[in-house]
Design an enzyme around this catalytic site. Structure first.
Site, PDB file in Angstrom:
ATOM      1  N   GLU A 116       1.044  -1.047   0.325  1.00 29.29           N
ATOM      2  CA  GLU A 116       0.052   0.041  -0.100  1.00 29.29           C
ATOM      3  C   GLU A 116       0.975   1.224  -0.185  1.00 29.29           C
ATOM      4  O   GLU A 116       1.896   1.286   0.849  1.00 29.29           O
ATOM      5  CB  GLU A 116      -0.841   0.301   1.005  1.00 29.29           C
ATOM      6  N   GLU A 139     -11.811  -4.000   3.697  1.00 31.44           N
ATOM      7  CA  GLU A 139     -12.358  -3.543   4.988  1.00 31.44           C
ATOM      8  C   GLU A 139     -13.571  -3.208   5.097  1.00 31.44           C
ATOM      9  O   GLU A 139     -13.805  -2.090   5.865  1.00 31.44           O
ATOM     10  CB  GLU A 139     -11.215  -2.910   5.702  1.00 31.44           C
TER      11      GLU A 139
HETATM   12  O1  AHR Z   1      -2.236  -1.800   6.931  1.00 33.53           O
HETATM   13  C1  AHR Z   1      -2.540  -0.589   7.251  1.00 33.53           C
HETATM   14  C2  AHR Z   1      -3.982  -0.347   7.054  1.00 33.53           C
HETATM   15  O2  AHR Z   1      -4.800  -1.286   8.063  1.00 33.53           O
HETATM   16  C3  AHR Z   1      -4.659  -0.727   5.886  1.00 33.53           C
HETATM   17  O3  AHR Z   1      -4.773   0.386   4.786  1.00 33.53           O
HETATM   18  C4  AHR Z   1      -6.192  -0.865   6.117  1.00 33.53           C
HETATM   19  O4  AHR Z   1      -6.560  -1.898   5.157  1.00 33.53           O
HETATM   20  C5  AHR Z   1      -6.141  -1.638   7.601  1.00 33.53           C
HETATM   21  O5  AHR Z   1      -6.957  -0.907   8.298  1.00 33.53           O
END
Ligand code: AHR
Length: 670
Positions: free
Chosen positions: A59, A389
């Site tokens: 990410e 999520e």
């Molecule tokens: O990994 C960090 C964050 O944690 C991600 O963006 C999310 O999917 C989770 O809440």
């Protein structure tokens, strides 16, 4: 007794409890008594281990992409940040030597509207300069080539540009000059390369102007010459190498919460991340403002690293691509906006088009774009995530719409569904039930919990149904209370993860993919910790948890075989955790054992169902007596794998498991 103690204390001061537990165990004389016998039944495979089992989650958080993996050194290269001059310093003495104005051509170019108009009024190399600070500085390396480029057009006159690399004190440590074509009246790229004469972690790039004229500038860029595979405009090779070394089974991208967006207008849209970089529309990164206590006002997504590059990275390192797309829901912790069901079609179409972009013939619209970008061969996309999520009935109904449309056109593409933010509770139970009833291929479970959760949940998947939806342990990390930033990635965290992963591997029939999260963090620019790999502008540090992940991945084998003690699985009794696999291709048995006590433990490994074993085994050890120990820039391998050789006598091997250790034993069999 020890197990009961663990359960009673769940949710309390975890670190304290862990240490008390160890003391009680020692007082009870449970350790070092006599050899504990672990029996490995080599000829009784219970489940295949999928090639995808151990992967990575990427990410753009913590300056993971811009300022991290994406090797661009210039911050705000196209002046599209909210404040168009953020990251830039304009210096002009005396004032009449030059000036700069930010222009906007939004009517002609919505993706990249702004550019800089520089007016220069000097005869010799003047004192009108434009300096870019980089992402918390620029990492520059002595002797390395740097590639400068910019888009320009001449409005009038003649202007010469000096491109200079500066060290932290402002000394010039590399320079080149370029002479834009005075006749050029349309946007054109100008390039130059030069070498740095010194190494600097906190460098900068200065443009000094000379001449009399007006020049328009955009996409002012500087890349190191040592990008991954030497691709122009590519990725930081040292960071990619860390991933390649893990041989991950998959790469999930591009997140995480950035998929969802604060609201739907800020969601991740893959179509805006492909094609020429100057046409990729910048977006504020949600981690810019998500945590008030760790703001990052200069954090934006240029998408120089976009979906094509992610797919290409997967192909480079042999990982299956696992893109996740927005499902018509913004982050439910933020705006919680949802796209009405009767307006969801464009979102579904994005998913269908992505499959065409990845796999379609070059004659299709999106397959052609892939080919035009340099990859006519398909990327062989096999799975796709729908939402990140997200939770509640609103997710379930949107997932089903995606599922119907995607399965109708691409029945073989596996779909990954969200189970929300936590691995338990009402929201989880609702989706787990609903998604199984809807025949989801994979359910994505997330756990960011203290070490004790990981030690005591090693049996989590023992009772999961073997049929139906498989589990993608998509985001997990052990969060040690009362630690901060990189300290959070200490040995206690990694050891607890190693213990937990034995439970995932033992249940490879159910858990078919797993990835730690988040992946990268910049020491000077993080928002979220712990993270698997920490970087500064010049170096990369694998955490102890990185080595745990890597050892599981490099030793995944092809099938799980039972390993037991007194006929029972080894899941925490006496603080020992074990799993075993065989690799049917290399004819090896691989046993992984965690000793979560401070004292050494004597083990005899007893192998059955095998004709012959080699006379020695490889033993890889990850260990520290100090649970709070971390790897740092100064000591990047304070906790790193150490290799040794074990003797095998017939079908047995004795091993001393050092205190607080993770052990991987690899033996050839026939
Ligand atoms: O990994 C960090 C964050 O944690 C991600 O963006 C999310 O999917 C989770 O809440």
């Amino acid at each position: 007794m020890q197990q009961i103690f663990l359960i009673v204390l769940t949710g309390k001061q975890m670190v304290k409890a862990f240490f008390s537990l160890l003391t009680i165990a020692v007082l009870n004389g449970q350790v070092m008594a006599q050899d504990k016998v672990f029996s490995v039944s080599v000829n009784k495979p219970v489940a295949p281990v999928q090639p995808t089992m151990w992967g990575v989650f990427f990410e753009d958080i913590n300056f993971g992409a811009d300022g991290g993996l994406y090797a661009e050194l210039v911050k705000n290269r196209s002046f599209e940040f909210t404040n168009p001059l953020m990251g830039w310093k304009v210096e002009q003495t005396p004032v009449e030597e030059g000036s700069m104005l930010i222009q906007n051509r939004a009517d002609k170019n919505t993706a990249n509207p702004r550019y800089a108009r520089v007016t220069v009024n000097n005869r010799s190399r003047g004192s009108f300069t434009l300096t870019n600070e980089g992402f918390r500085g620029m990492g520059l390396k002595k002797g390395l080539r740097y590639d400068f480029s910019a888009l320009y057009k001449m409005v009038s006159g003649t202007v010469k540009l000096y491109v200079e690399l500066l060290d932290a004190k402002g000394n010039i440590i590399g320079s080149v000059h370029v002479l834009p074509d005075a006749q050029n009246k349309t946007w054109k790229k100008i390039t130059a390369d030069f070498t740095a004469s010194a190494t600097e972690e906190k460098g900068a790039m200065r443009l000094a102007f000379e001449g009399n004229g007006v020049i328009d500038l955009d996409m002012i860029s500087l890349f190191p010459g040592d990008t991954w595979k030497n691709r122009p405009g590519g990725m930081r090779a040292d960071m990619v190498q860390m991933l390649a070394d893990m041989k991950p089974g998959f790469i999930r991208f591009p997140g995480g919460c950035i998929v969802e967006g604060y609201d739907l207008s800020q969601r991740y849209q893959w179509k805006k991340t492909v094609g020429p970089v100057e046409e990729r529309q910048l977006l504020i990164n949600r981690w810019n403002f998500e945590f008030a206590h760790r703001p990052a006002p200069d954090y934006f997504q240029t998408f120089g690293l976009g979906f094509f590059e992610y797919f290409q990275l997967c192909a480079d390192i042999g990982a299956e691509p696992l893109p996740i797309l927005n499902c018509g829901m913004a982050c439910q912790f933020n705006s919680a906006e949802v796209m009405p069901l009767d307006q969801l079609q464009p979102y579904v179409q994005d998913a269908l088009d992505l499959i065409e972009f990845a796999n379609g013939a070059v004659t299709t619209r999106w397959g052609k774009l892939r080919a035009d970008m340099g990859h006519p061969e398909p990327f062989h996309l096999k799975m796709l995530g729908v939402g990140n999520e997200n939770w509640g009935p609103q997710y379930l109904e949107r997932f089903k719409i995606f599922q119907q449309a995607l399965k109708e056109k691409y029945p073989d593409i596996k779909l990954i569904a969200s189970s929300g933010t936590a691995p338990d509770g009402e929201r989880f139970d609702f989706l787990n039930k609903g998604l199984r009833a809807a025949n989801a291929d994979f359910i994505d479970e997330h756990y960011y919990r203290p070490p004790q959760f990981f030690f005591s949940n090693v049996n989590r998947y023992d009772s999961y149904p073997r049929e139906g939806a498989k589990v993608f342990a998509g985001e997990y990390a052990s969060h040690v209370p009362k630690t901060n930033g990189p300290e959070k990635n200490n040995w206690l965290a990694a050891l607890s993860e190693a213990a937990f992963l034995t439970g995932l591997e033992r249940n490879a029939a159910v858990v078919q993919m797993a990835s730690y999260a988040p992946l990268f963090a910049h020491y000077d620019g993080w928002q979220w910790a712990p993270d698997l790999i920490w970087v500064n502008n010049l170096e990369v540090v694998g955490t102890p948890g990185y080595y745990v992940q890597k050892l599981f991945s490099l030793n995944k084998g092809t099938a799980v075989v039972p390993v037991s003690r007194d006929g029972k699985i080894i899941d925490g009794r006496d603080s020992l955790y074990a799993t075993a696999v065989i690799d049917e291709k290399t004819k090896e048995i691989i046993v992984k054992i965690v000793n979560a006590l401070p004292d050494a433990q004597n083990i005899t490994l007893n192998f059955t169902g095998v004709k012959k074993l080699a006379s020695t085994a490889e033993h890889t050890l990850l260990q520290s007596e100090d649970l709070s120990r971390v790897n740092t820039i100064q000591s990047p391998r304070a906790i790193a794998p150490q290799e040794s050789v074990l003797k095998i006598s017939g079908k047995k091997s004795k091993i001393v498991l050092r205190g607080y250790s993770f052990n991987v034993i690899r033996i050839k069999y026939s």
